[in-house]
Design a protein around this motif. Structure first.
Motif, PDB file in Angstrom:
ATOM      1  N   VAL A 193      40.407  24.491  32.364  1.00 26.85           N
ATOM      2  CA  VAL A 193      41.681  24.810  33.005  1.00 26.85           C
ATOM      3  C   VAL A 193      41.693  24.312  34.446  1.00 26.85           C
ATOM      4  CG1 VAL A 193      43.257  26.670  33.633  1.00 26.85           C
ATOM      5  CG2 VAL A 193      42.013  26.773  31.473  1.00 26.85           C
ATOM      6  N   LEU A 194      40.537  24.385  35.121  1.00 26.81           N
ATOM      7  CA  LEU A 194      40.478  23.884  36.495  1.00 26.81           C
ATOM      8  C   LEU A 194      40.855  22.411  36.593  1.00 26.81           C
ATOM      9  CD1 LEU A 194      37.342  25.546  38.115  1.00 26.81           C
ATOM     10  CD2 LEU A 194      39.723  25.768  38.832  1.00 26.81           C
ATOM     11  N   GLU A 195      40.621  21.645  35.521  1.00 28.24           N
ATOM     12  CA  GLU A 195      40.986  20.233  35.515  1.00 28.24           C
ATOM     13  C   GLU A 195      42.491  20.034  35.510  1.00 28.24           C
ATOM     14  OE1 GLU A 195      39.193  17.419  35.664  1.00 28.24           O
ATOM     15  OE2 GLU A 195      37.369  18.571  36.014  1.00 28.24           O
ATOM     16  N   LEU A 196      43.256  21.082  35.166  1.00 23.76           N
ATOM     17  CA  LEU A 196      44.691  20.916  34.947  1.00 23.76           C
ATOM     18  C   LEU A 196      45.561  21.577  36.004  1.00 23.76           C
ATOM     19  CD1 LEU A 196      44.724  21.602  31.087  1.00 23.76           C
ATOM     20  CD2 LEU A 196      44.496  19.397  32.253  1.00 23.76           C
ATOM     21  N   VAL A 197      45.021  22.508  36.782  1.00 22.05           N
ATOM     22  CA  VAL A 197      45.860  23.277  37.699  1.00 22.05           C
ATOM     23  C   VAL A 197      46.197  22.453  38.940  1.00 22.05           C
ATOM     24  CG1 VAL A 197      44.869  25.432  36.871  1.00 22.05           C
ATOM     25  CG2 VAL A 197      43.887  24.315  38.891  1.00 22.05           C
ATOM     26  N   ASP A 198      47.184  22.966  39.708  1.00 22.49           N
ATOM     27  CA  ASP A 198      47.644  22.250  40.898  1.00 22.49           C
ATOM     28  C   ASP A 198      46.924  22.689  42.163  1.00 22.49           C
ATOM     29  OD1 ASP A 198      49.509  21.115  39.170  1.00 22.49           O
ATOM     30  OD2 ASP A 198      51.008  22.668  39.603  1.00 22.49           O
ATOM     31  N   LEU A 199      46.546  23.958  42.236  1.00 21.85           N
ATOM     32  CA  LEU A 199      45.953  24.496  43.458  1.00 21.85           C
ATOM     33  C   LEU A 199      44.779  25.382  43.085  1.00 21.85           C
ATOM     34  CD1 LEU A 199      46.001  25.119  46.533  1.00 21.85           C
ATOM     35  CD2 LEU A 199      47.648  26.936  46.037  1.00 21.85           C
ATOM     36  N   PHE A 200      43.632  25.167  43.749  1.00 21.43           N
ATOM     37  CA  PHE A 200      42.453  25.992  43.530  1.00 21.43           C
ATOM     38  C   PHE A 200      42.408  27.087  44.597  1.00 21.43           C
ATOM     39  CE2 PHE A 200      41.203  21.466  43.020  1.00 21.43           C
ATOM     40  CZ  PHE A 200      41.203  21.419  41.634  1.00 21.43           C
ATOM     41  N   VAL A 201      42.189  28.292  44.179  1.00 17.70           N
ATOM     42  CA  VAL A 201      41.898  29.381  45.106  1.00 17.70           C
ATOM     43  C   VAL A 201      40.497  29.865  44.765  1.00 17.70           C
ATOM     44  CG1 VAL A 201      42.540  31.654  45.955  1.00 17.70           C
ATOM     45  CG2 VAL A 201      44.330  30.019  45.328  1.00 17.70           C
ATOM     46  N   TRP A 202      39.527  29.454  45.563  1.00 14.18           N
ATOM     47  CA  TRP A 202      38.146  29.868  45.328  1.00 14.18           C
ATOM     48  C   TRP A 202      37.985  31.299  45.854  1.00 14.18           C
ATOM     49  CZ3 TRP A 202      36.232  26.689  42.074  1.00 14.18           C
ATOM     50  CH2 TRP A 202      36.479  25.325  42.149  1.00 14.18           C
ATOM     51  N   VAL A 203      37.726  32.209  44.939  1.00 11.30           N
ATOM     52  CA  VAL A 203      37.579  33.626  45.287  1.00 11.30           C
ATOM     53  C   VAL A 203      36.091  33.957  45.277  1.00 11.30           C
ATOM     54  CG1 VAL A 203      38.182  35.988  44.710  1.00 11.30           C
ATOM     55  CG2 VAL A 203      39.821  34.143  44.254  1.00 11.30           C
TER      56      VAL A 203
END
Length: 550
Positions: free
Chosen positions: A158-168
């Protein structure tokens, strides 16, 4: 994120960059690593698929390690208990989506492969930020360090497809090597679409929060994202949630995160592939071509042909200008070009009829030294053309510069057979030949005249036959005989010397013709294939430059 001006990529720029990346993969072919080619084409396909989806949604993923509080933060942002939260680890096994606004997002979520979905109305949940979250698709991902491999694989997918990463992350695991090495550093080219959240800040004193944030900024810089803004949040107390919502609202309002993420993917793929191309191409120089043509000419037997041309010229000259009483001897000798089966005049040779009409020449096969010379010359061409290229490209150049021996030999033989080795008959041959005939007639006339006087003397008819005219003290019949013989021999000797000079000149002309034909073979069989590899490299390099410049 959070600044007054963000990265803006127009649809046209994104399409051009993706097209350039696809063109680079196509031009690079097998000289680019297969795995990286596949990943680059996957990026091109993703750009096409993502941009074809209707709607202006911005997909944001909350990603992090086990126990970082992603699900609690997700619920706090949604305003409802949507994601499961518990002490059992791992809790989240599949992505959960929360969608703000009324615009349908079914096709997008289907493409993302997210089955668990929750619609958030505009009135639901805490507000207060400037702007709206309508259009936001927030995902709660499985843990990146989950003990379940399937969970980690799903999060990575899914990380390959999303627009924005929020590293928590949280105070205990913010320096976790797996998070930084496997994920953050791998996506360091995506700094414009990356946010960092230090969750569970309520467990620390204010000064400890500042220390952790500073250390996390330092770690992000080491990962390749300098100057990262780190938000401190707490899903329990609500600390930092308003700022986080505002930044998400900013991202949704700009409606550029999708293109920014895709452009970052294109740049990352282009940057990876750029490591497999050189900075420039070294052109083929005239010196290498001249050496190659010279080696091929020796291999094709051009020196033998030129020698035969010169001997053939001398023999032909002798049949025209030689002493008429002995020139017939030259006609009995085999002509050198005929022995080589190269005596055709202005013959046009094609691949189909070279054997059926003309056949192969009778030139001897190339010697081992000649073959070694060709190998050395082609190696020089390959070394010069490939000296600034990565190994796969240099190997491709070397293969292109080394055609099959049989094909090259046939092409060289066709070039020799198809080259006319004849020119017009020199005018001086005919002039000298005419003079020689006149001298021969004079000599014969002198013989006949003297023979007549001898016959008259034998028949005792001296009184009847008048005395021959004289020039000085010498009778004219003797002068005709002696002059015809001596001048004919001298003219034949001078003509032979002139024929040797003309033969060398004719040899140089034919050598030039043959080398031109050999040069065409060198261009077609060796230099053109090498240049095609260089052109592919240049096209790949330039396409990657355009893709990386987005």
């Amino acid at each position: 994120m959070g600044s007054a001006r963000g990265v803006v990529v127009s649809p046209e720029e994104l399409a051009a960059a993706a097209g350039a990346l696809g063109a680079a993969v196509e031009a690079g072919g097998a000289e680019l690593p297969r795995g990286e080619r596949s990943r680059a084409m996957a990026v091109v396909d993703k750009v096409d698929q993502r941009t074809s989806l209707v709607g202006g949604h911005t997909v944001v993923a909350l990603a992090g390690a086990t126990g970082s509080g992603k699900s609690s933060l997700f619920n706090a942002l949604v305003g409802e208990e949507v994601a499961a939260v518990g002490v059992r680890r791992p809790t989240t096994s599949t992505p959960t989506a929360a969608v703000w606004g009324d615009e349908p997002a079914g096709d997008l979520l289907d493409w993302l492969g997210v089955g668990t979905r929750h619609h958030v109305s505009s009135e639901a949940g805490p507000g207060g930020q400037v702007g709206t979250l309508d259009g936001l698709v927030l995902l709660d991902l499985p843990d990146l360090d989950s003990r379940e491999l399937s969970h980690r694989a799903e999060a990575a997918r899914v990380l390959e497809l999303v627009d924005l990463f929020v590293w928590v992350t949280d105070p205990q695991k913010y320096a976790d090597a797996r998070l930084h090495d496997d994920h953050v550093r791998a996506l360091s080219t995506h700094g414009a679409v990356t946010m960092v959240v230090l969750n569970q800040a309520d467990r620390l004193l204010p000064e400890q929060v500042d220390t952790c944030r500073a250390d996390l900024v330092r770690l992000m810089a080491l990962d390749g994202i300098p100057g990262a803004t780190v938000l401190a949040t707490s899903a329990t107390t609500g600390e930092g949630l308003d700022e986080l919502r505002q930044r998400l609202a900013n991202a949704v309002a700009g409606r550029t995160m999708t293109r920014a993420r895709l452009a970052a993917d294109v740049r990352a793929a282009a940057g990876t592939l750029s490591g497999h191309v050189g900075r420039a191409e070294t052109g083929l120089g005239g010196e290498e071509r001249a050496d190659l043509v010279d080696a091929l000419a020796r291999s094709a037997g051009v020196p033998t042909v030129v020698d035969a041309v010169e001997r053939d010229y001398r023999m032909a000259a002798a049949t025209y200008t030689g002493w008429p009483f002995t020139r017939w001897v030259h006609r009995l000798r085999a002509r050198p070009l005929r022995r080589l089966r190269l005596d055709g005049r202005e013959v046009k040779v094609s691949d189909a009829d070279v054997r059926s009409v003309l056949g192969r020449s009778s030139l001897p096969p190339p010697t081992p030294a000649a073959r070694a010379g060709v190998a050395l010359a082609t190696r020089r061409v390959a070394d010069r053309a490939g000296r600034d290229l990565p190994t796969p490209w240099a190997d491709a150049v070397e293969r292109a510069a080394a055609p099959a021996d049989a094909d090259l030999g046939d092409a060289l033989d066709r070039a020799v057979v198809g080259t006319s080795l004849h020119a017009r008959t020199p005018v001086w041959w005919r002039v000298v030949g005419t003079v020689q005939l006149l001298l021969a007639v004079a000599a014969l006339a002198g013989v006949a005249w003297l023979g007549l006087y001898a016959l008259a003397g034998w028949l005792q008819l001296d009184a009847v036959v008048p005395d021959p005219p004289t020039v000085g003290v010498l009778p004219v019949p003797f002068l005709l005989l002696a002059g015809g013989l001596v001048l004919g021999l001298l003219l034949a000797m001078v003509s032979a010397w002139a024929a040797r000079v003309g033969a060398r000149r004719r040899g140089r002309v034919m050598d030039r013709r043959l080398r031109e034909a050999i040069g065409e073979v060198a261009d077609a069989k060796i230099l053109a294939p090498v240049q095609r590899v260089l052109d592919r490299h240049a096209a790949t390099r330039e396409a990657l430059r355009r893709a990386a410049a987005t």
